[in-house]
Write a protein that holds these residues in place. Sequence first.
Motif, PDB file in Angstrom:
ATOM      1  N   GLY A   1       0.807  -1.207   0.000  1.00 44.13           N
ATOM      2  CA  GLY A   1       0.000   0.000   0.000  1.00 44.13           C
ATOM      3  C   GLY A   1       0.845   1.264   0.000  1.00 44.13           C
ATOM      4  O   GLY A   1       1.863   1.346   0.693  1.00 44.13           O
ATOM      5  N   VAL A   2       0.431   2.233  -0.816  1.00 43.37           N
ATOM      6  CA  VAL A   2       1.064   3.550  -0.847  1.00 43.37           C
ATOM      7  C   VAL A   2      -0.030   4.614  -0.852  1.00 43.37           C
ATOM      8  O   VAL A   2      -1.201   4.316  -1.084  1.00 43.37           O
ATOM      9  CB  VAL A   2       1.978   3.728  -2.087  1.00 43.37           C
ATOM     10  CG1 VAL A   2       3.116   2.720  -2.064  1.00 43.37           C
ATOM     11  CG2 VAL A   2       1.175   3.594  -3.378  1.00 43.37           C
ATOM     12  N   GLN A   3       0.372   5.844  -0.622  1.00 47.88           N
ATOM     13  CA  GLN A   3      -0.589   6.942  -0.647  1.00 47.88           C
ATOM     14  C   GLN A   3      -1.221   7.065  -2.024  1.00 47.88           C
ATOM     15  O   GLN A   3      -0.592   6.787  -3.043  1.00 47.88           O
ATOM     16  CB  GLN A   3       0.110   8.261  -0.301  1.00 47.88           C
ATOM     17  CG  GLN A   3      -0.516   9.001   0.836  1.00 47.88           C
ATOM     18  CD  GLN A   3       0.206  10.307   1.157  1.00 47.88           C
ATOM     19  OE1 GLN A   3       1.029  10.796   0.407  1.00 47.88           O
ATOM     20  NE2 GLN A   3      -0.126  10.863   2.299  1.00 47.88           N
ATOM     21  N   LYS A   4      -2.480   7.460  -2.054  1.00 52.60           N
ATOM     22  CA  LYS A   4      -3.188   7.632  -3.319  1.00 52.60           C
ATOM     23  C   LYS A   4      -2.420   8.599  -4.217  1.00 52.60           C
ATOM     24  O   LYS A   4      -2.062   9.702  -3.802  1.00 52.60           O
ATOM     25  CB  LYS A   4      -4.591   8.181  -3.038  1.00 52.60           C
ATOM     26  CG  LYS A   4      -5.589   7.934  -4.156  1.00 52.60           C
ATOM     27  CD  LYS A   4      -6.014   6.497  -4.214  1.00 52.60           C
ATOM     28  CE  LYS A   4      -7.101   6.280  -5.263  1.00 52.60           C
ATOM     29  NZ  LYS A   4      -7.395   4.852  -5.461  1.00 52.60           N
ATOM     30  N   GLY A   5      -2.148   8.169  -5.447  1.00 55.59           N
ATOM     31  CA  GLY A   5      -1.452   9.019  -6.408  1.00 55.59           C
ATOM     32  C   GLY A   5       0.055   9.052  -6.271  1.00 55.59           C
ATOM     33  O   GLY A   5       0.731   9.780  -7.004  1.00 55.59           O
TER      34      GLY A   5
END
Length: 278
Positions: free
Chosen positions: A228-232
Motif C-alpha cells: 500500500g502507498v498513498q493515493k497518487g
Amino acid sequence: MKLRKVTVAVAAALVLSVTAAGCGSGGGGGGGATTGKKITVGIKFDQPGIGLKTPDGKYTGFDVDVATYVAGQLGHKPGDIVWKEAKSADRETLLQHGDVDFIAASYSITPTREQKVDFAGPYLLAHQDVLIRADDDTIKTPSDLNNKKLCSVTGSTSAQNVKTKIAPNAQLQEYGGYSECLTGLENKVIDALTTDDSILAGYAAQDQFKGKFKLGGFKLSNENYGIGVQKGSALKDQINTALQKMVADGSWDAYVKKNFGPANYHNEPAPQIGVIVS
C-alpha cells in the motif's frame, strides 16, 4: 477463478528507467543518492512468518524481506528503514496521514481499500485455509469441519466465512489471539484454526510448532497481498518495478522457502503484477 486488472501503469513501470532500480542489489542492498535517508515502512509486528518484532528488537518474516528488498531498490540500506507497526485497522490512516512511505502487512487488495489508497503488486496470492494437527486424518475436505471445534480470533471474518458458507455446523470458538488458538489446537481443545494460509504457515513454522501441524490446503478464498502507498504516489510504479526484479532474480522464491517452508506451505507461483485473482 477470475482475474481482474488493477489500475496501474504496469507497462510504463517496467520500461521506466527508475533510478532506484540501479541503486540497490538484491535482498535489500542499497547505494545511490538516497542511501542514508530514512524510509518508514509499515509491517505487522505480531505475525510470525509474515511480520514479527522479536523480543530482541529484530524484525523477521516474508513481508519484512519483501519490504527490505523493495527499499533497497529505492536506494535505502536496511539500516535506513524505520519499521512501524501497521495494525489492520490502521493501515489506510497511516498512509493517508503520511506516517509511512509504504505498507507491506498481509494487506489484501480489495475494491474498498483501493478507493482510499493505491497498491503495488500483488506480490503474494494467499488463500483462507485451516490448520490442523499433523496426525489428524478426520479433516480432509472443508465439509469435514462440520461438528468440529473451529477457532479464529475474535471478530475475524475467516471463521464466520467457514460457518456461514462451508460448514454451518462447525462449533466456532473465538479466542483473543492466534497463539491461544494454536495452544488449543495442540492440546486438542479445538480441531482446526482458520485464517490466511500464509499466516497459518508462519505460525506453524515456529520452532516450537515444527512437525505438529499441517495445512488443510482448502483454498477457501483468494487474498492478493499488495504493497500500500498513498493515493497518487509515484512510489507505486517504482515498487512494481522492484517486485518484478525480485521475482526475476530468485529472491521471491528464497523468501517463501525461508519463511513458510517448514510448514510445508504449497504456495502459488509469484503473481503477475497488476492482475488480481478473485
